[in-house]
Design a protein around this motif. Structure first.
Motif, PDB file in Angstrom:
ATOM      1  N   GLU A 174       0.847  -1.190   0.000  1.00  0.00           N
ATOM      2  CA  GLU A 174       0.000   0.000   0.000  1.00  0.00           C
ATOM      3  C   GLU A 174       0.885   1.243   0.000  1.00  0.00           C
ATOM      4  OE1 GLU A 174      -3.536   2.057   2.678  1.00  0.00           O
ATOM      5  OE2 GLU A 174      -2.909   0.000   3.052  1.00  0.00           O
ATOM      6  N   GLN A 175       0.592   2.164  -0.899  1.00  0.00           N
ATOM      7  CA  GLN A 175       1.436   3.336  -1.080  1.00  0.00           C
ATOM      8  C   GLN A 175       1.005   4.472  -0.170  1.00  0.00           C
ATOM      9  OE1 GLN A 175       4.092   3.178  -3.094  1.00  0.00           O
ATOM     10  NE2 GLN A 175       4.726   5.150  -2.277  1.00  0.00           N
ATOM     11  N   THR A 176       1.982   5.241   0.310  1.00  0.00           N
ATOM     12  CA  THR A 176       1.685   6.418   1.132  1.00  0.00           C
ATOM     13  C   THR A 176       1.019   7.489   0.278  1.00  0.00           C
ATOM     14  OG1 THR A 176       3.598   5.970   2.539  1.00  0.00           O
ATOM     15  CG2 THR A 176       2.706   8.224   2.563  1.00  0.00           C
ATOM     16  N   ILE A 177      -0.028   8.078   0.793  1.00  0.00           N
ATOM     17  CA  ILE A 177      -0.701   9.202   0.135  1.00  0.00           C
ATOM     18  C   ILE A 177      -0.392  10.457   0.949  1.00  0.00           C
ATOM     19  CG2 ILE A 177      -2.897  10.159  -0.659  1.00  0.00           C
ATOM     20  CD1 ILE A 177      -2.073   7.550  -2.042  1.00  0.00           C
ATOM     21  N   GLY A 178       0.070  11.501   0.280  1.00  0.00           N
ATOM     22  CA  GLY A 178       0.475  12.697   1.028  1.00  0.00           C
ATOM     23  C   GLY A 178       0.136  13.976   0.298  1.00  0.00           C
ATOM     24  N   THR A 179       0.488  15.071   0.914  1.00  0.00           N
ATOM     25  CA  THR A 179       0.274  16.393   0.337  1.00  0.00           C
ATOM     26  C   THR A 179       1.420  16.744  -0.595  1.00  0.00           C
ATOM     27  OG1 THR A 179       1.464  17.534   2.089  1.00  0.00           O
ATOM     28  CG2 THR A 179      -0.888  17.100   2.459  1.00  0.00           C
ATOM     29  N   ARG A 180       1.245  17.797  -1.386  1.00  0.00           N
ATOM     30  CA  ARG A 180       2.307  18.273  -2.256  1.00  0.00           C
ATOM     31  C   ARG A 180       3.541  18.659  -1.444  1.00  0.00           C
ATOM     32  NH1 ARG A 180       4.029  17.313  -6.927  1.00  0.00           N
ATOM     33  NH2 ARG A 180       1.837  17.287  -7.577  1.00  0.00           N
ATOM     34  N   GLU A 181       3.335  19.268  -0.276  1.00  0.00           N
ATOM     35  CA  GLU A 181       4.449  19.673   0.576  1.00  0.00           C
ATOM     36  C   GLU A 181       5.219  18.458   1.080  1.00  0.00           C
ATOM     37  OE1 GLU A 181       1.377  20.794   0.822  1.00  0.00           O
ATOM     38  OE2 GLU A 181       1.681  22.863   0.072  1.00  0.00           O
ATOM     39  N   GLU A 182       4.487  17.399   1.471  1.00  0.00           N
ATOM     40  CA  GLU A 182       5.139  16.178   1.937  1.00  0.00           C
ATOM     41  C   GLU A 182       5.920  15.518   0.798  1.00  0.00           C
ATOM     42  OE1 GLU A 182       2.072  14.712   5.468  1.00  0.00           O
ATOM     43  OE2 GLU A 182       1.611  14.288   3.362  1.00  0.00           O
ATOM     44  N   TRP A 183       5.339  15.541  -0.410  1.00  0.00           N
ATOM     45  CA  TRP A 183       6.041  14.973  -1.555  1.00  0.00           C
ATOM     46  C   TRP A 183       7.327  15.738  -1.836  1.00  0.00           C
ATOM     47  CZ3 TRP A 183       7.885  16.865  -6.115  1.00  0.00           C
ATOM     48  CH2 TRP A 183       8.281  15.938  -7.077  1.00  0.00           C
ATOM     49  N   GLN A 184       7.239  17.088  -1.761  1.00  0.00           N
ATOM     50  CA  GLN A 184       8.404  17.902  -2.063  1.00  0.00           C
ATOM     51  C   GLN A 184       9.524  17.651  -1.064  1.00  0.00           C
ATOM     52  OE1 GLN A 184       8.560  20.066  -4.904  1.00  0.00           O
ATOM     53  NE2 GLN A 184      10.709  19.719  -4.334  1.00  0.00           N
ATOM     54  N   ALA A 185       9.173  17.490   0.210  1.00  0.00           N
ATOM     55  CA  ALA A 185      10.182  17.218   1.234  1.00  0.00           C
ATOM     56  C   ALA A 185      10.835  15.854   1.008  1.00  0.00           C
ATOM     57  CB  ALA A 185       9.547  17.278   2.621  1.00  0.00           C
ATOM     58  N   ALA A 186      10.018  14.845   0.690  1.00  0.00           N
ATOM     59  CA  ALA A 186      10.552  13.509   0.440  1.00  0.00           C
ATOM     60  C   ALA A 186      11.402  13.496  -0.835  1.00  0.00           C
ATOM     61  CB  ALA A 186       9.410  12.499   0.329  1.00  0.00           C
ATOM     62  N   ARG A 187      10.967  14.277  -1.822  1.00  0.00           N
ATOM     63  CA  ARG A 187      11.719  14.337  -3.079  1.00  0.00           C
ATOM     64  C   ARG A 187      13.083  14.997  -2.873  1.00  0.00           C
ATOM     65  NH1 ARG A 187      14.529  13.485  -6.238  1.00  0.00           N
ATOM     66  NH2 ARG A 187      14.467  13.539  -8.524  1.00  0.00           N
ATOM     67  N   ALA A 188      13.123  15.987  -1.995  1.00  0.00           N
ATOM     68  CA  ALA A 188      14.392  16.658  -1.701  1.00  0.00           C
ATOM     69  C   ALA A 188      15.371  15.690  -1.032  1.00  0.00           C
ATOM     70  CB  ALA A 188      14.146  17.870  -0.812  1.00  0.00           C
ATOM     71  N   GLU A 189      14.870  14.823  -0.165  1.00  0.00           N
ATOM     72  CA  GLU A 189      15.734  13.824   0.465  1.00  0.00           C
ATOM     73  C   GLU A 189      16.245  12.823  -0.556  1.00  0.00           C
ATOM     74  OE1 GLU A 189      16.969  13.469   3.607  1.00  0.00           O
ATOM     75  OE2 GLU A 189      16.241  15.542   3.777  1.00  0.00           O
ATOM     76  N   LEU A 190      15.355  12.404  -1.455  1.00  0.00           N
ATOM     77  CA  LEU A 190      15.764  11.475  -2.503  1.00  0.00           C
ATOM     78  C   LEU A 190      16.808  12.106  -3.412  1.00  0.00           C
ATOM     79  CD1 LEU A 190      15.515   8.844  -4.096  1.00  0.00           C
ATOM     80  CD2 LEU A 190      13.543   9.840  -5.289  1.00  0.00           C
ATOM     81  N   ALA A 191      16.679  13.398  -3.686  1.00  0.00           N
ATOM     82  CA  ALA A 191      17.636  14.090  -4.554  1.00  0.00           C
ATOM     83  C   ALA A 191      19.049  14.025  -3.975  1.00  0.00           C
ATOM     84  CB  ALA A 191      17.214  15.540  -4.762  1.00  0.00           C
ATOM     85  N   LYS A 192      19.165  14.091  -2.668  1.00  0.00           N
ATOM     86  CA  LYS A 192      20.474  13.978  -2.032  1.00  0.00           C
ATOM     87  C   LYS A 192      21.085  12.602  -2.304  1.00  0.00           C
ATOM     88  CE  LYS A 192      19.195  17.062   1.817  1.00  0.00           C
ATOM     89  NZ  LYS A 192      19.013  17.140   3.291  1.00  0.00           N
ATOM     90  N   LEU A 193      20.257  11.572  -2.173  1.00  0.00           N
ATOM     91  CA  LEU A 193      20.734  10.212  -2.401  1.00  0.00           C
ATOM     92  C   LEU A 193      21.090  10.010  -3.869  1.00  0.00           C
ATOM     93  CD1 LEU A 193      21.212   7.489  -0.991  1.00  0.00           C
ATOM     94  CD2 LEU A 193      18.863   6.862  -1.573  1.00  0.00           C
ATOM     95  N   GLU A 194      20.289  10.571  -4.773  1.00  0.00           N
ATOM     96  CA  GLU A 194      20.576  10.460  -6.196  1.00  0.00           C
ATOM     97  C   GLU A 194      21.888  11.165  -6.547  1.00  0.00           C
ATOM     98  OE1 GLU A 194      16.124  10.040  -8.191  1.00  0.00           O
ATOM     99  OE2 GLU A 194      16.928  12.050  -7.765  1.00  0.00           O
ATOM    100  N   ALA A 195      22.156  12.297  -5.873  1.00  0.00           N
ATOM    101  CA  ALA A 195      23.420  13.007  -6.112  1.00  0.00           C
ATOM    102  C   ALA A 195      24.608  12.161  -5.650  1.00  0.00           C
ATOM    103  CB  ALA A 195      23.400  14.355  -5.403  1.00  0.00           C
ATOM    104  N   GLU A 196      24.461  11.491  -4.511  1.00  0.00           N
ATOM    105  CA  GLU A 196      25.514  10.604  -4.026  1.00  0.00           C
ATOM    106  C   GLU A 196      25.728   9.441  -5.004  1.00  0.00           C
ATOM    107  OE1 GLU A 196      24.468   9.312  -0.141  1.00  0.00           O
ATOM    108  OE2 GLU A 196      24.422  11.333   0.733  1.00  0.00           O
ATOM    109  N   HIS A 197      24.628   8.923  -5.521  1.00  0.00           N
ATOM    110  CA  HIS A 197      24.712   7.832  -6.484  1.00  0.00           C
ATOM    111  C   HIS A 197      25.435   8.279  -7.750  1.00  0.00           C
ATOM    112  CE1 HIS A 197      23.168   5.135  -9.692  1.00  0.00           C
ATOM    113  NE2 HIS A 197      23.226   4.211  -8.741  1.00  0.00           N
ATOM    114  N   ALA A 198      25.118   9.495  -8.215  1.00  0.00           N
ATOM    115  CA  ALA A 198      25.769  10.024  -9.412  1.00  0.00           C
ATOM    116  C   ALA A 198      27.268  10.218  -9.183  1.00  0.00           C
ATOM    117  CB  ALA A 198      25.122  11.347  -9.816  1.00  0.00           C
TER     118      ALA A 198
END
Length: 247
Positions: free
Chosen positions: A3-27
């Motif tokens: 079951e997938q988490t359902i959230g607000t645009r603000e929650e998505w943006q915060a989670a996306r910012a965290e993922l961006a850090k990990l993607e930068a490390e991966h790159a």
């Protein structure tokens, strides 16, 4: 699918910012891996090899087609495969043809190898609609010298292969039926990328090899599926040739 988490645009943006850090490390790690890959020592190829191609016999030097770099993918299609090449390798083959023009303009010639005889490769190439040169290593020491295939004796000394043969999972049994080969024969082919360089004096060097299950040895559409909400719908590591999907 969980079951997938359902959230607000603000929650998505915060989670996306965290993922961006990990993607930068991966790159950054990917860049380091690329640097280390290119720093590998080049090994001179002293032995003469000759291959069967759609245009007749060619040497390793001739496969470069006038360029200084040769990149080849070894498709699992052994002489014992009665039906055709590995469906997973075929998926990747479908996606290689369109890249040739871009590689050629960057001094790289792209070909594919397989151990099946050239007449069978030509027929399969036509069936799949592939445009890259498809080169047969049938009867050559080349695939064994460079780890693109195993002799029966070599395969018998690899615990992972012997374990799969002793208790093959259902998907592997189906794969055996798809290629038309016994598993002990089919698993002796190694899906791999291999690269060579040629200097101004015509000397050839082996520079790099990578073999599955490295992520690099995978169809490009798997890269795209990693960016979709659900990923691959397959429950098993099963691949289909493009003209054999059940739907």
């Amino acid at each position: 699918m969980p079951e997938q988490t359902i959230g607000t645009r603000e929650e998505w943006q915060a989670a996306r910012a965290e993922l961006a850090k990990l993607e930068a490390e991966h790159a950054e790690l990917t860049n380091k891996v690329t640097e280390q890959r290119r720093a590998l020592p080049w090994v001179p190829v002293e032995k003469e090899y000759e291959f069967d191609t759609q245009d007749g016999k060619k040497t390793l030097a001739e496969l470069f087609d006038g360029r200084s770099q040769l990149l080849a993918y070894n498709i699992m299609f052994g002489p014992d495969y009665e039906i055709g090449a590995c469906p997973g390798c075929s998926n990747l083959g479908d996606e290689l043809s369109a890249t040739r023009v871009h590689l050629a303009h960057r001094d790289v010639t792209l070909v594919c190898f397989s151990r099946a005889p050239i007449d069978r490769l030509n027929a399969y190439r036509e069936r799949m609609g592939w445009e890259f040169p498809y080169v047969s290593t049938y009867g050559s020491d080349f695939p064994f010298d460079f780890g693109l295939a195993l002799t029966p004796e070599q395969a018998g000394q690899i615990p992972e292969i012997q374990g799969m043969l002793a208790d093959p999972p259902p998907f592997l049994q189906e794969w055996s039926r798809q290629v038309g080969a016994k598993l002990e024969d089919g698993l002796r082919e190694a899906p791999s990328y291999i690269a060579f360089a040629r200097d101004e004096d015509g000397r050839i060097y082996h520079t790099y090899t990578v073999t599955a299950p490295d992520p690099f040895v995978a169809p490009y559409h798997s890269f795209l599926l990693q960016r979709t909400p659900k990923g691959s719908p397959d429950d098993e590591p099963r691949a289909w040739r493009k003209d054999e999907y059940p739907d």
